[in-house]
Write an enzyme that holds these catalytic residues in place. Sequence first.
Site, short mmCIF file in Angstrom:
data_model
loop_
_atom_site.label_atom_id
_atom_site.label_comp_id
_atom_site.label_asym_id
_atom_site.label_seq_id
_atom_site.Cartn_x
_atom_site.Cartn_y
_atom_site.Cartn_z
N GLU A 34 11.74 7.01 10.02
CA GLU A 34 10.50 7.40 10.71
C GLU A 34 10.66 8.75 11.41
O GLU A 34 9.74 9.55 11.43
CB GLU A 34 10.07 6.32 11.72
CG GLU A 34 9.59 5.03 11.09
CD GLU A 34 8.34 5.20 10.22
OE1 GLU A 34 7.55 6.13 10.47
OE2 GLU A 34 8.18 4.42 9.28
N CYS A 188 -5.75 10.05 0.35
CA CYS A 188 -6.39 10.69 1.51
C CYS A 188 -5.46 11.75 2.12
O CYS A 188 -5.47 12.00 3.31
CB CYS A 188 -6.81 9.66 2.55
SG CYS A 188 -8.16 10.22 3.61
N CYS A 194 -10.52 11.19 -3.96
CA CYS A 194 -11.28 9.97 -3.68
C CYS A 194 -11.32 9.01 -4.87
O CYS A 194 -11.54 7.81 -4.69
CB CYS A 194 -12.69 10.32 -3.21
SG CYS A 194 -12.68 11.32 -1.71
N CYS A 197 -9.01 6.25 -4.26
CA CYS A 197 -9.06 5.57 -2.95
C CYS A 197 -9.78 4.23 -3.05
O CYS A 197 -10.84 4.15 -3.66
CB CYS A 197 -9.76 6.47 -1.94
SG CYS A 197 -9.93 5.68 -0.33
N CYS A 203 -16.66 4.92 3.17
CA CYS A 203 -16.09 6.12 3.79
C CYS A 203 -17.17 7.13 4.15
O CYS A 203 -17.90 7.63 3.28
CB CYS A 203 -15.08 6.77 2.85
SG CYS A 203 -14.36 8.27 3.54
N1 ADE Z 1 5.57 8.28 6.73
C1 ADE Z 1 5.90 7.81 7.93
N2 ADE Z 1 6.47 6.62 7.84
C2 ADE Z 1 6.54 6.31 6.53
C3 ADE Z 1 7.04 5.23 5.78
N3 ADE Z 1 7.62 4.21 6.41
N4 ADE Z 1 6.93 5.27 4.46
C4 ADE Z 1 6.34 6.30 3.86
N5 ADE Z 1 5.86 7.36 4.49
C5 ADE Z 1 5.95 7.36 5.82
#
Ligand code: ADE
Length: 342
Positions: A34, A188, A194, A197, A203
């Site tokens: 993350e 998105c 789109c 999506c 939307c």
């Molecule tokens: N961007 C932020 N967290 C993510 C995740 N766990 N998987 C893919 N993209 C992300």
Amino acid sequence: MSFANTLITWQRQHGRHHLPWQENRDAYRVWVSEIMLQQTQVSTVIPYYRRFMARFPDVGALACAPPDEVLALWSGLGYYARARNLQRAAQLAMARHGAFPAAFGQLLALPGIGRSTAAAISVFCNGERRAILDGNVRRVLCRHFGIDGWPGEKPVENRLWALAESLLPETGLDSYTQGLMDLGAGPCARRADCARCPLTATCHARQQGSTATLPTPRPRTRLPERTTGFLVLRSTHGTLLEKRPPSGIWGGLWSLPELPPGCDPARACADGYPLVAGSVHVLPGFRHTFTHFRLHGEVIVAELAAPLPPADPDLQRWARHDDLCHLGLPAPIRTLLESLPC
Ligand code: ADE
């Protein structure tokens, strides 16, 4: 079907399920991913993530690693405060919990972990029911619900958080949260696609033709410009590098000695170092954009007549071409040094 249920169904069929940090739900692994994914795309992150996990497979390994190695493995990802915070957080987590936590409150108390990151980890690793709101999710919500105003403004941000919380499903939080991420990085993305999506029927931006103008961009201000001279001092021992101060721009990374802008390079070099006569050359510079300013780097190359011993080996060193890949260097400095002939 509700926004959440549509997204959950779509994620299970079309979302991403084989990213390296999805192999297991270890909070340490998810946390590192993350942090790397903040401001950086998945395809860029994956090789960095694999190298980082091979070297620091658990929070204890990261906590006690030499900071230089952490920075070296981060080098090229940018936003180096993330790497420094990562190690500080690893050390605090070990001291406080003896492990890396997965609970929202404990995560939020660690440096470099904000509300959205703490929520993502606690959803994936602790089964909590929490809302995320990173840049991609802001874009999805602004478009889908027709929210005007730059999302960096507090009132807009508060509105988005309230909306994100109100949309949470009762179950399927994993797929829902990953679905928001996958939608924001896929159909998105900045340039909307789109046709792919699952949520077009409801939307706002799709119906109003405003996917190109939502979310409202940050009000334009011209970035200030700075010019700095970077000195490539070469000797038979390689190029002279200096360690940057621990905080601020490129904090803790190895970089080149700097000269004030506009000073005469030959004189400035000659004042400090014994140079080979006539060896000073000025090369085409480089530009690099930071969040708050634009840097113009002037590059001055000079040959030293004799390799001086580093004044302080912790703060100065000679580096040969082959050493560069093991050192934490700012991306533009690495590109510059790798582009010079050996
Ligand atoms: N961007 C932020 N967290 C993510 C995740 N766990 N998987 C893919 N993209 C992300």
